[in-house]
Design a protein around this motif. Structure first.
Motif, PDB file in Angstrom:
ATOM      1  N   LYS A  14       0.829  -1.221   0.000  1.00  0.00           N
ATOM      2  CA  LYS A  14       0.000   0.000   0.000  1.00  0.00           C
ATOM      3  C   LYS A  14       0.858   1.265   0.000  1.00  0.00           C
ATOM      4  N   ALA A  15       1.843   1.318   0.856  1.00  0.00           N
ATOM      5  CA  ALA A  15       2.711   2.502   0.932  1.00  0.00           C
ATOM      6  C   ALA A  15       3.533   2.660  -0.341  1.00  0.00           C
ATOM      7  N   ASN A  16       4.074   1.561  -0.850  1.00  0.00           N
ATOM      8  CA  ASN A  16       4.868   1.612  -2.086  1.00  0.00           C
ATOM      9  C   ASN A  16       4.024   2.150  -3.239  1.00  0.00           C
ATOM     10  N   TRP A  17       2.802   1.615  -3.374  1.00  0.00           N
ATOM     11  CA  TRP A  17       1.954   1.995  -4.499  1.00  0.00           C
ATOM     12  C   TRP A  17       1.546   3.463  -4.397  1.00  0.00           C
TER      13      TRP A  17
ATOM     14  N   GLU B 140       2.190   9.021  -6.486  1.00  0.00           N
ATOM     15  CA  GLU B 140       2.578  10.411  -6.222  1.00  0.00           C
ATOM     16  C   GLU B 140       3.740  10.840  -7.111  1.00  0.00           C
ATOM     17  N   ARG B 141       4.727   9.947  -7.251  1.00  0.00           N
ATOM     18  CA  ARG B 141       5.883  10.275  -8.102  1.00  0.00           C
ATOM     19  C   ARG B 141       5.472  10.400  -9.569  1.00  0.00           C
TER      20      ARG B 141
ATOM     21  N   GLY C 146       4.199  14.262 -14.037  1.00  0.00           N
ATOM     22  CA  GLY C 146       3.271  14.437 -15.154  1.00  0.00           C
ATOM     23  C   GLY C 146       3.253  13.223 -16.056  1.00  0.00           C
ATOM     24  N   ALA C 147       3.538  12.057 -15.486  1.00  0.00           N
ATOM     25  CA  ALA C 147       3.636  10.820 -16.252  1.00  0.00           C
ATOM     26  C   ALA C 147       2.401   9.953 -16.025  1.00  0.00           C
ATOM     27  N   SER C 148       2.337   8.850 -16.740  1.00  0.00           N
ATOM     28  CA  SER C 148       1.167   7.993 -16.692  1.00  0.00           C
ATOM     29  C   SER C 148       1.543   6.521 -16.595  1.00  0.00           C
TER      30      SER C 148
END
Length: 127
Positions: free
Chosen positions: A100-103, A108-109, A114-116
């Motif tokens: 959960k924290a990793n995802w 956020e990153r 501005g990536a997808s």
């Protein structure tokens, strides 16, 4: 305390999830996208500091193969050509534990860059 050794590893191709089971009966399913963006390879994680490379466009990535690496890890062969990381039992267990924290951090990153998660829809093959 070291991580337990999986007693079952099964790839659910349609769902693009890797199921990992343990002797105590617990099972976990991790998306291939999650495994790909958190690859333990130097190509993804970098060589220390802030040298990690943000993985983008990996939403639809799958696995083409899974091979054992001794008695301590798996080598995942992704269908985008990436296959340079070894997923030790400890690393896999940490991915399960911290999912959960990793995802949340990954999303956020991506947003900050501005990536997808979506791929560009361009197939690139190396000959």
């Amino acid at each position: 305390m070291s991580a337990p050794t999986p007693s079952k590893v099964h790839y659910h191709k349609t769902a693009r999830e890797l199921e990992i089971g343990y002797a105590d009966g617990s099972t976990y399913r991790l998306s291939v996208e999650y495994l790909r963006v958190f690859s333990p390879s130097a190509e993804v994680r970098g060589h220390g500091g802030d040298s990690a490379t943000l993985q983008v466009g990996k939403k639809d990535v799958g696995l083409s193969n899974i091979t054992p690496a001794g008695r301590y890890a798996l080598k995942l062969h992704f269908d985008d050509g990436h296959d340079s990381g070894l997923y030790s039992w400890e690393y896999l267990y940490a991915l399960i534990r911290d999912r959960k924290a990793n995802w949340a951090d990954y999303l956020e990153r991506l947003d900050a860059a501005g990536a997808s998660r979506e791929s560009l829809g361009i197939e690139i093959r190396q000959l």
